[in-house]
Design an enzyme around this catalytic site. Structure first.
Site, PDB file in Angstrom:
ATOM      1  N   LYS A  84       3.243  -2.384   9.267  1.00  0.00           N
ATOM      2  CA  LYS A  84       4.523  -3.070   9.091  1.00  0.00           C
ATOM      3  C   LYS A  84       5.304  -2.664   8.105  1.00  0.00           C
ATOM      4  O   LYS A  84       6.729  -2.744   8.224  1.00  0.00           O
ATOM      5  CB  LYS A  84       4.170  -4.664   8.767  1.00  0.00           C
ATOM      6  CG  LYS A  84       3.223  -5.344  10.000  1.00  0.00           C
ATOM      7  CD  LYS A  84       2.953  -6.691   9.674  1.00  0.00           C
ATOM      8  CE  LYS A  84       2.009  -6.909   8.511  1.00  0.00           C
ATOM      9  NZ  LYS A  84       0.448  -6.638   8.697  1.00  0.00           N
ATOM     10  N   ARG A 130       2.755 -16.275   9.654  1.00  0.00           N
ATOM     11  CA  ARG A 130       1.175 -15.871  10.109  1.00  0.00           C
ATOM     12  C   ARG A 130       0.552 -17.013  10.946  1.00  0.00           C
ATOM     13  O   ARG A 130      -0.802 -16.759  11.078  1.00  0.00           O
ATOM     14  CB  ARG A 130       0.672 -15.494   8.667  1.00  0.00           C
ATOM     15  CG  ARG A 130       0.406 -13.932   8.426  1.00  0.00           C
ATOM     16  CD  ARG A 130      -0.169 -14.082   7.103  1.00  0.00           C
ATOM     17  NE  ARG A 130      -0.973 -12.739   7.018  1.00  0.00           N
ATOM     18  CZ  ARG A 130      -0.434 -11.444   6.474  1.00  0.00           C
ATOM     19  NH1 ARG A 130       0.781 -11.554   5.834  1.00  0.00           N
ATOM     20  NH2 ARG A 130      -1.059 -10.387   6.305  1.00  0.00           N
ATOM     21  N   ARG A 146      -5.752   3.601   2.238  1.00  0.00           N
ATOM     22  CA  ARG A 146      -4.846   3.109   1.370  1.00  0.00           C
ATOM     23  C   ARG A 146      -5.305   2.470   0.233  1.00  0.00           C
ATOM     24  O   ARG A 146      -5.170   2.393  -1.029  1.00  0.00           O
ATOM     25  CB  ARG A 146      -4.051   1.895   2.134  1.00  0.00           C
ATOM     26  CG  ARG A 146      -3.129   1.239   1.334  1.00  0.00           C
ATOM     27  CD  ARG A 146      -2.050   0.263   2.207  1.00  0.00           C
ATOM     28  NE  ARG A 146      -2.754  -0.997   1.936  1.00  0.00           N
ATOM     29  CZ  ARG A 146      -2.190  -2.119   2.783  1.00  0.00           C
ATOM     30  NH1 ARG A 146      -0.946  -1.700   3.528  1.00  0.00           N
ATOM     31  NH2 ARG A 146      -2.556  -3.268   2.913  1.00  0.00           N
ATOM     32  N   ARG A 177      -4.712  -2.488  -4.646  1.00  0.00           N
ATOM     33  CA  ARG A 177      -4.678  -3.521  -4.316  1.00  0.00           C
ATOM     34  C   ARG A 177      -6.196  -4.132  -4.134  1.00  0.00           C
ATOM     35  O   ARG A 177      -7.133  -3.538  -3.639  1.00  0.00           O
ATOM     36  CB  ARG A 177      -4.149  -3.837  -2.757  1.00  0.00           C
ATOM     37  CG  ARG A 177      -2.674  -3.905  -2.785  1.00  0.00           C
ATOM     38  CD  ARG A 177      -2.004  -3.699  -1.395  1.00  0.00           C
ATOM     39  NE  ARG A 177      -2.577  -4.931  -0.560  1.00  0.00           N
ATOM     40  CZ  ARG A 177      -1.707  -5.304   0.712  1.00  0.00           C
ATOM     41  NH1 ARG A 177      -0.679  -4.833   0.761  1.00  0.00           N
ATOM     42  NH2 ARG A 177      -2.549  -6.151   1.309  1.00  0.00           N
ATOM     43  N   ARG A 231      -9.711 -10.143   6.449  1.00  0.00           N
ATOM     44  CA  ARG A 231      -8.645 -10.167   6.792  1.00  0.00           C
ATOM     45  C   ARG A 231      -8.195 -10.006   8.224  1.00  0.00           C
ATOM     46  O   ARG A 231      -7.428 -10.814   9.002  1.00  0.00           O
ATOM     47  CB  ARG A 231      -7.827  -9.264   5.883  1.00  0.00           C
ATOM     48  CG  ARG A 231      -7.209  -9.576   4.726  1.00  0.00           C
ATOM     49  CD  ARG A 231      -7.169  -8.344   3.602  1.00  0.00           C
ATOM     50  NE  ARG A 231      -6.248  -7.819   3.907  1.00  0.00           N
ATOM     51  CZ  ARG A 231      -5.779  -6.559   3.633  1.00  0.00           C
ATOM     52  NH1 ARG A 231      -6.918  -5.851   2.866  1.00  0.00           N
ATOM     53  NH2 ARG A 231      -4.797  -5.779   3.694  1.00  0.00           N
TER      54      ARG A 231
HETATM   55  P1  ADP Z   1      -1.662  -7.002   4.993  1.00  0.00           P
HETATM   56  O1  ADP Z   1      -0.587  -7.419   6.253  1.00  0.00           O
HETATM   57  O2  ADP Z   1      -1.900  -5.659   4.783  1.00  0.00           O
HETATM   58  O3  ADP Z   1      -2.758  -7.867   5.148  1.00  0.00           O
HETATM   59  P2  ADP Z   1       0.311  -8.418   3.198  1.00  0.00           P
HETATM   60  O4  ADP Z   1       0.928  -7.838   1.881  1.00  0.00           O
HETATM   61  O5  ADP Z   1       1.237  -8.931   4.191  1.00  0.00           O
HETATM   62  O6  ADP Z   1      -0.807  -7.457   3.693  1.00  0.00           O
HETATM   63  O7  ADP Z   1      -0.625  -9.863   2.899  1.00  0.00           O
HETATM   64  C1  ADP Z   1      -1.542  -9.891   1.710  1.00  0.00           C
HETATM   65  C2  ADP Z   1      -2.336 -11.049   1.733  1.00  0.00           C
HETATM   66  O8  ADP Z   1      -1.375 -12.196   1.079  1.00  0.00           O
HETATM   67  C3  ADP Z   1      -2.736 -11.571   3.055  1.00  0.00           C
HETATM   68  O9  ADP Z   1      -4.099 -11.384   3.186  1.00  0.00           O
HETATM   69  C4  ADP Z   1      -2.552 -13.353   2.552  1.00  0.00           C
HETATM   70  O10 ADP Z   1      -3.690 -13.644   1.594  1.00  0.00           O
HETATM   71  C5  ADP Z   1      -1.442 -13.403   1.646  1.00  0.00           C
HETATM   72  N1  ADP Z   1      -0.388 -13.679   2.566  1.00  0.00           N
HETATM   73  C6  ADP Z   1       0.972 -12.728   2.877  1.00  0.00           C
HETATM   74  N2  ADP Z   1       1.670 -13.352   3.651  1.00  0.00           N
HETATM   75  C7  ADP Z   1       1.130 -14.784   4.023  1.00  0.00           C
HETATM   76  C8  ADP Z   1       1.561 -15.798   4.962  1.00  0.00           C
HETATM   77  N3  ADP Z   1       2.853 -15.614   5.612  1.00  0.00           N
HETATM   78  N4  ADP Z   1       0.848 -16.921   4.969  1.00  0.00           N
HETATM   79  C9  ADP Z   1      -0.204 -16.966   4.223  1.00  0.00           C
HETATM   80  N5  ADP Z   1      -0.693 -16.020   3.441  1.00  0.00           N
HETATM   81  C10 ADP Z   1      -0.015 -14.832   3.308  1.00  0.00           C
END
Ligand code: ADP
Length: 194
Positions: free
Chosen positions: A14, A89, A128, A134, A145
């Site tokens: 993404k 999400r 990654r 991270r 996740r």
């Molecule tokens: P990835 O898609 O690789 O999991 P992100 O950077 O989008 O990485 O998200 C990392 C973490 O941040 C998620 O696992 C969650 O804990 C939190 N997070 C990000 N966006 C949201 C969201 N829209 N709602 C709830 N938690 C979120």
């Protein structure tokens, strides 16, 4: 406005594709993951709460995310459009996004669902993790996740299918090949709206 939701499992690409879409169409980028990581780095109250969820691979509660997003959205008000990366999400987040955009006289234009097989996702995230620093790119958190993605996030595809905005894109191939597929879909959408 051209508002694109980029959707897919963790590791589906993404962020990478968002960067290319932004350059091509002149959009603003909102990545809730990036905003949360910045809050954690600054040691804010929100950052401290979010960190507990993120390190376990769980979602941060909807109310916190929705308030945070409303603030970020206001700062992008005069743009050509926004790419939403990592948001929504959950169904309540999608409903809140629709309401926020409608109140600002706009809506989601389309949702791009990047599809990648589970084994490939795990490989990408572990790779990654070697350089991202991270805290959530380790095998145990990756598994949580992916579970959270399947149970809470994947059902959102149905929501956007009903809205007539859902496009599945094969997220495997070179970065450029995948981008070409996405670009085609966005251009089709723009034409429909002209
Ligand atoms: P990835 O898609 O690789 O999991 P992100 O950077 O989008 O990485 O998200 C990392 C973490 O941040 C998620 O696992 C969650 O804990 C939190 N997070 C990000 N966006 C949201 C969201 N829209 N709602 C709830 N938690 C979120």
């Amino acid at each position: 406005m051209l508002n694109v939701v980029i959707f897919g499992a963790p590791g589906s690409g993404k962020g990478t594709q968002s960067d290319l879409i932004i350059k091509e169409f002149g959009l603003e980028h909102i990545s809730t993951g990036d905003v949360l990581r910045a809050e954690i780095k600054e040691g804010t109250e929100l950052g401290k709460i979010a960190n507990d969820y993120i390190s376990k691979g769980q979602l941060v509660p909807d109310e916190l995310i929705i308030d945070m997003l409303a603030n970020v959205l206001d700062s992008k008000e005069n743009s050509k459009g926004v790419i939403f990366d990592g948001f929504p999400r959950t169904i309540p987040q999608a409903e809140a996004l629709k309401k926020m955009l409608n109140e600002r006289g706009t809506d989601v234009t389309l949702m791009i669902n990047l599809h990648v097989e589970e084994g490939e996702l795990i490989n990408r995230l572990l790779e990654r993790g070697k350089s991202s620093g991270r805290s959530d790119d380790n095998i145990d958190t990756i598994k949580s996740r992916l579970e959270v993605y399947h149970s809470q996030t994947a059902p959102l595809a149905e929501y956007y299918i009903k809205e007539g905005k859902h496009h599945t894109i094969k997220g495997v191939g070179t970065i450029e090949e995948i981008f070409e597929r996405i670009k085609e879909r966005i251009k089709e959408r723009i034409n429909i709206h002209l």
